[in-house]
Design a protein around this motif. Structure first.
Motif, mmCIF file in Angstrom:
data_model
loop_
_atom_site.group_PDB
_atom_site.id
_atom_site.type_symbol
_atom_site.label_atom_id
_atom_site.label_comp_id
_atom_site.label_asym_id
_atom_site.label_seq_id
_atom_site.Cartn_x
_atom_site.Cartn_y
_atom_site.Cartn_z
ATOM 1 N N LYS A 85 0.927 -1.284 0.019
ATOM 2 C CA LYS A 85 0.035 0.051 -0.142
ATOM 3 C C LYS A 85 0.890 1.316 0.002
ATOM 4 C CE LYS A 85 -4.193 -2.124 2.302
ATOM 5 N NZ LYS A 85 -4.822 -1.728 3.303
ATOM 6 N N SER A 86 2.078 1.174 0.710
ATOM 7 C CA SER A 86 2.915 2.236 0.595
ATOM 8 C C SER A 86 4.251 1.829 1.061
ATOM 9 C CB SER A 86 2.278 3.271 1.624
ATOM 10 O OG SER A 86 2.452 2.912 3.079
ATOM 11 N N LEU A 87 5.243 2.689 0.818
ATOM 12 C CA LEU A 87 6.789 2.186 1.337
ATOM 13 C C LEU A 87 7.002 3.331 2.140
ATOM 14 C CD1 LEU A 87 8.196 0.425 -1.756
ATOM 15 C CD2 LEU A 87 7.369 -0.601 0.497
ATOM 16 N N LYS A 88 7.913 3.422 2.865
ATOM 17 C CA LYS A 88 8.770 4.629 3.872
ATOM 18 C C LYS A 88 10.011 4.366 3.730
ATOM 19 C CE LYS A 88 8.389 6.869 8.312
ATOM 20 N NZ LYS A 88 7.798 7.041 9.534
ATOM 21 N N PHE A 89 10.756 5.564 3.512
ATOM 22 C CA PHE A 89 11.932 5.632 3.524
ATOM 23 C C PHE A 89 12.459 6.921 4.487
ATOM 24 C CE2 PHE A 89 10.968 3.347 -0.269
ATOM 25 C CZ PHE A 89 11.447 2.310 -0.322
ATOM 26 N N GLU A 90 13.426 6.772 5.239
ATOM 27 C CA GLU A 90 14.114 7.742 5.842
ATOM 28 C C GLU A 90 15.419 7.938 5.561
ATOM 29 O OE1 GLU A 90 15.186 9.267 10.396
ATOM 30 O OE2 GLU A 90 13.157 8.078 10.161
ATOM 31 N N VAL A 91 15.602 9.290 4.811
ATOM 32 C CA VAL A 91 17.035 9.514 4.432
ATOM 33 C C VAL A 91 17.462 10.814 5.156
ATOM 34 C CG1 VAL A 91 18.417 10.123 2.452
ATOM 35 C CG2 VAL A 91 16.486 8.708 2.160
ATOM 36 N N THR A 92 18.846 10.562 5.674
ATOM 37 C CA THR A 92 19.288 11.714 6.579
ATOM 38 C C THR A 92 20.585 12.134 5.756
ATOM 39 O OG1 THR A 92 18.329 10.931 8.687
ATOM 40 C CG2 THR A 92 20.212 12.346 8.822
ATOM 41 N N MET A 93 20.760 13.358 5.555
ATOM 42 C CA MET A 93 21.757 13.890 4.845
ATOM 43 C C MET A 93 22.532 15.077 5.856
ATOM 44 S SD MET A 93 20.404 13.957 1.029
ATOM 45 C CE MET A 93 21.828 15.032 0.560
ATOM 46 N N THR A 94 23.888 15.358 5.618
ATOM 47 C CA THR A 94 24.457 16.500 5.980
ATOM 48 C C THR A 94 25.208 16.958 4.998
ATOM 49 O OG1 THR A 94 24.668 15.337 8.497
ATOM 50 C CG2 THR A 94 26.058 17.067 7.790
#
Length: 68
Positions: free
Chosen positions: A17-26
């Protein structure tokens, strides 16, 4: 201008139904400092992207300015 592409290996998904991704960048040195303001521009969401993004949140922190 520098082009940055973020990629990762994700197993093939056949149904969701959905996909979740967490991306952290500096990003270091990405701000143009003037005597009275700081300029920061970043465009992670574009009509040219292959996958649409449903929700984007972000936090921008500027370091303390040291007077010399």
């Amino acid at each position: 201008m520098q082009l940055l592409e973020i990629g990762w290996n994700i197993p093939a998904t056949t149904k969701a139904k959905s996909l979740k991704f967490e991306v952290t960048m500096t990003l270091v040195g990405a701000t143009m400092l003037y005597s009275d303001v700081a300029k920061f521009q970043w465009e992670p969401v574009s009509e040219l992207n292959e996958t649409s993004i449903g929700k984007v949140t972000g936090t921008v922190r500027f370091p303390q300015r040291h007077h010399g």
